[in-house]
Design an enzyme around this catalytic site. Structure first.
Site, PDB file in Angstrom:
ATOM      1  N   GLU A  45       0.819  -1.211   0.000  1.00  0.00           N
ATOM      2  CA  GLU A  45       0.000   0.000   0.000  1.00  0.00           C
ATOM      3  C   GLU A  45       0.854   1.263   0.000  1.00  0.00           C
ATOM      4  O   GLU A  45       1.817   1.381   0.751  1.00  0.00           O
ATOM      5  CB  GLU A  45      -0.896  -0.011   1.245  1.00  0.00           C
ATOM      6  CG  GLU A  45      -1.832   1.181   1.365  1.00  0.00           C
ATOM      7  CD  GLU A  45      -2.593   1.187   2.685  1.00  0.00           C
ATOM      8  OE1 GLU A  45      -3.617   1.889   2.765  1.00  0.00           O
ATOM      9  OE2 GLU A  45      -2.160   0.500   3.628  1.00  0.00           O
ATOM     10  N   LYS A 118     -10.365   2.961  -1.592  1.00  0.00           N
ATOM     11  CA  LYS A 118     -10.491   2.309  -0.282  1.00  0.00           C
ATOM     12  C   LYS A 118     -11.798   2.695   0.401  1.00  0.00           C
ATOM     13  O   LYS A 118     -12.111   3.880   0.562  1.00  0.00           O
ATOM     14  CB  LYS A 118      -9.287   2.697   0.584  1.00  0.00           C
ATOM     15  CG  LYS A 118      -9.182   1.951   1.903  1.00  0.00           C
ATOM     16  CD  LYS A 118      -7.860   2.314   2.571  1.00  0.00           C
ATOM     17  CE  LYS A 118      -7.628   1.554   3.869  1.00  0.00           C
ATOM     18  NZ  LYS A 118      -6.293   1.874   4.445  1.00  0.00           N
ATOM     19  N   CYS A 155      -5.746  -2.613   2.625  1.00  0.00           N
ATOM     20  CA  CYS A 155      -5.412  -2.608   4.053  1.00  0.00           C
ATOM     21  C   CYS A 155      -6.634  -2.807   4.957  1.00  0.00           C
ATOM     22  O   CYS A 155      -7.108  -3.925   5.081  1.00  0.00           O
ATOM     23  CB  CYS A 155      -4.648  -1.336   4.403  1.00  0.00           C
ATOM     24  SG  CYS A 155      -3.657  -1.477   5.918  1.00  0.00           S
TER      25      CYS A 155
END
Length: 285
Positions: A45, A118, A155
């Site tokens: 990431e 995200k 993540c």
């Protein structure tokens, strides 16, 4: 009968403040993975720099760019075309007045298939992402690449079983999670890498799907906010077993080949998707 095999790779390394050096480091590892037969290669990431979310500082907004203009996207898409590999490219995206933690999916011809933003944005000591990132508006997606249909979360997304299932329901055959995770500022002795791995291994089990996770390593100092990233990148198979994994300081590439026909048959045999009861899942929404 010819089996459909797909070889994946996870990268693990440390990153600094120089974006050119970070891109070059990532390119070298992608190239190494491709030479070992990898067809889909996952960097970690926000490899463009240090993980800047350890503290709030407006100067970091200057490191965000639109997708087509971001140095990481430009460089890795070009490399994907050169090597004939698929690369999910994590980057800090600017779209007008909004900023996102995003992944651009570079297919094996270098074309960008689209962007995932995200969805789950953490906000706590050492991970102050809500200051920087607007919650993603793309929804979860599955991308039909040259080699396989893939789902990519970022993540904190990896802790949510709903995200994995949403990608699977759209046809994902492999799940990828670029990550930046490590120490907790409020408790230096706390090491969550086993929980981190087990959460994703659970996605493997309940969806009968391989999971590939790439984390960074090393100690990073963000103007006094120190964070040590614990690595432990891994590849889990469709039963949840760790078939490849690194420790907390290893650097390099993990490679594993999957028989996609075998996995598809296994998934059908277990009946997880056959026996779903969506009509009873109202409380989830």
């Amino acid at each position: 009968m010819t089996r459909r095999m797909v070889t994946v790779a996870a990268l693990q390394t440390a990153y600094g403040t120089d974006i050119k050096d970070n891109i070059a480091r990532t390119e070298a590892l992608v190239t190494k993975a491709a030479k070992q037969g990898a067809q889909i290669v996952l960097p970690s990431e926000l490899f463009q720099g240090i993980y800047f979310c350890t503290r709030q500082d407006p100067r970091w907004f200057e490191t965000a760019f639109p997708t087509a203009e971001h140095p990481c996207v430009i460089a890795l898409a070009k490399l994907a075309k050169k090597l004939g590999v698929v690369v999910p490219i994590s980057f800090f995206e600017r779209d007008g007045h909004n900023y996102y933690n995003s992944v651009a999916i570079a297919d094996a011809d270098g074309a960008i298939l689209g962007v995932y933003r995200k969805s789950h944005i953490p906000d706590g000591p050492g991970y102050q992402e809500k200051y920087y990132f607007t919650p993603g508006d793309t929804g979860f997606k599955a991308w039909k690449t040259r080699f396989a249909t893939i789902g990519v979360g970022i993540c904190w997304d990896q802790w949510f079983p709903e995200a994995a299932r949403a990608m699977m329901l759209q046809g994902a055959e492999l799940l990828f999670y670029p990550t930046a995770i490590g120490s907790e500022p409020y408790d230096a002795a706390l090491d969550t890498h086993k929980q981190w791995q087990r959460a994703m291994q659970g996605h493997s089990v309940s969806n009968a799907v391989p999971v590939i996770a790439s984390n960074r390593i090393g100690l990073e100092d963000n103007d006094g906010a120190a964070q040590r990233f614990y690595g432990h990148s891994f590849i889990a198979d469709h039963t949840g077993d760790l078939v490849e994994h690194f420790g907390k300081t290893d650097e390099g590439v993990l490679i594993h080949a999957f028989d996609m026909d075998l996995i598809q048959s296994y998934r059908a045999d277990w009946g997880f998707f056959r026996d779903r009861r969506p009509g009873l899942y109202g409380p989830l929404t």
